[in-house]
Design a protein around this motif. Structure first.
Motif, short mmCIF file in Angstrom:
data_model
loop_
_atom_site.label_atom_id
_atom_site.label_comp_id
_atom_site.label_asym_id
_atom_site.label_seq_id
_atom_site.Cartn_x
_atom_site.Cartn_y
_atom_site.Cartn_z
N LYS A 193 0.84 -1.21 0.00
CA LYS A 193 0.00 0.00 0.00
C LYS A 193 0.87 1.26 0.00
O LYS A 193 0.54 2.25 -0.66
CB LYS A 193 -0.93 -0.01 1.20
N LEU A 197 0.67 4.19 -2.73
CA LEU A 197 0.42 5.58 -2.32
C LEU A 197 1.49 6.51 -2.87
O LEU A 197 1.19 7.58 -3.41
CB LEU A 197 0.37 5.68 -0.80
N ASP A 198 2.75 6.11 -2.74
CA ASP A 198 3.85 6.95 -3.20
C ASP A 198 3.79 7.16 -4.71
O ASP A 198 4.04 8.26 -5.20
CB ASP A 198 5.20 6.32 -2.83
N TRP A 201 -0.42 8.48 -5.72
CA TRP A 201 -0.91 9.71 -5.10
C TRP A 201 0.22 10.68 -4.73
O TRP A 201 -0.05 11.77 -4.26
CB TRP A 201 -1.72 9.38 -3.84
N PHE A 205 0.78 13.19 -0.57
CA PHE A 205 -0.61 12.83 -0.33
C PHE A 205 -0.82 12.59 1.16
O PHE A 205 -0.10 11.85 1.81
CB PHE A 205 -0.98 11.57 -1.12
N GLN A 208 -4.65 8.07 4.04
CA GLN A 208 -4.18 6.84 4.65
C GLN A 208 -4.35 5.67 3.68
O GLN A 208 -4.89 5.82 2.58
CB GLN A 208 -4.97 6.58 5.95
N ALA A 209 -3.89 4.51 4.13
CA ALA A 209 -3.87 3.35 3.25
C ALA A 209 -5.26 2.91 2.81
O ALA A 209 -5.39 2.22 1.80
CB ALA A 209 -3.15 2.19 3.96
N VAL A 212 -6.21 3.24 -0.83
CA VAL A 212 -5.74 2.21 -1.76
C VAL A 212 -6.76 1.07 -1.82
O VAL A 212 -7.13 0.60 -2.91
CB VAL A 212 -4.36 1.67 -1.35
#
Length: 246
Positions: A193, A197-198, A201, A205, A208-209, A212
């Protein structure tokens, strides 16, 4: 169209980097010839002469495919394959065997091998078999396809920003498209996750996870509804996209 020095359309990994192949054979002359032929395809190739050195090389190289002799000085190819799958579960394996017995073929397939060729063989046959295995497994793309990603029956045209599965157009939001593109550029690889995210987003960003999980559920509804699933959850690790094996 981009071609290799052999004149065939060039194949690369989905991210455009060279395919990685490990050749395992205790005959140094044969290993050298095979290695040369595969490098001629533009691939990154290493060779090993026994099971122990093959496993050491596999841990370092993380190959997309292995050309594996059944008879090795310290063990047999079937035992090596079982250990290889611990290192890289999705590796494609082409067995080389001096025996054309049905039992050997069955043993190779049962052990998890994808294909086999019988010695003596032509280099063209080995290259053709490997190219076919890698494309069917979704681990390679053909450069003349342009900005397209292909994993099984799932196709993404990055330039037109269109996605199809089994020829059926799938409508995606911009964020869904970027998430799927990241998954398709890393087929058969577990992505955490945090990695998603990296990449999708960006580092700034603030969410939170759970975002995802939310977007993975959106993709599943659009890609996998009524079909064999391609997006899989690896508990405690993340998500991966892999082609459906027929």
């Amino acid at each position: 169209m981009t071609t290799t020095r052999s004149g065939r359309p060039a194949l690369t990994r989905p991210d455009g980097t060279p395919l990685r192949v490990l050749v395992v054979d205790d005959d140094p002359d044969l290993a050298e010839v095979l290695t040369g032929a595969l490098r001629y395809e533009g691939w990154e190739v290493r060779a090993a002469g026994d099971g122990a050195s093959a496993l050491a090389a596999a841990r370092e190289l993380l190959p997309d495919a292995v050309v594996l002799d059944v008879l090795l000085p310290d063990t047999d190819g079937f035992a090596v394959l079982r250990r290889l799958h611990e290192v890289k579960p999705d590796v494609c394996v082409l067995f080389l065997t001096a025996r054309d017995a049905v039992e050997d073929r069955i043993a190779g397939i049962t052990a998890g091998g994808d294909d086999y060729v019988t010695k003596p063989f032509s280099l063209e046959e080995v290259v053709a078999r490997l190219r076919g295995l890698l494309r069917r497994a979704g681990m390679a793309r053909q450069l003349e396809e342009g900005p397209r990603l292909v994993v099984g029956d799932l196709v993404m045209d990055e330039e037109a920003r269109e996605v199809t599965r089994a020829g059926e157009l799938i409508e995606l939001s911009p964020t869904e498209f970027e998430l799927l593109r990241f998954l398709m550029r890393n087929p058969r690889r577990v992505l955490s996750k945090a990695q998603i995210l990296d990449r999708v987003w960006s580092y700034d960003f603030g969410g939170q996870a759970h975002v995802v999980e939310l977007y993975i559920s959106y993709l599943r509804k659009k890609l996998d509804a009524g079909r064999a699933p391609m997006i899989h959850t690896v508990r405690g690790a993340g998500y991966l996209l892999k082609p459906v094996l027929v």
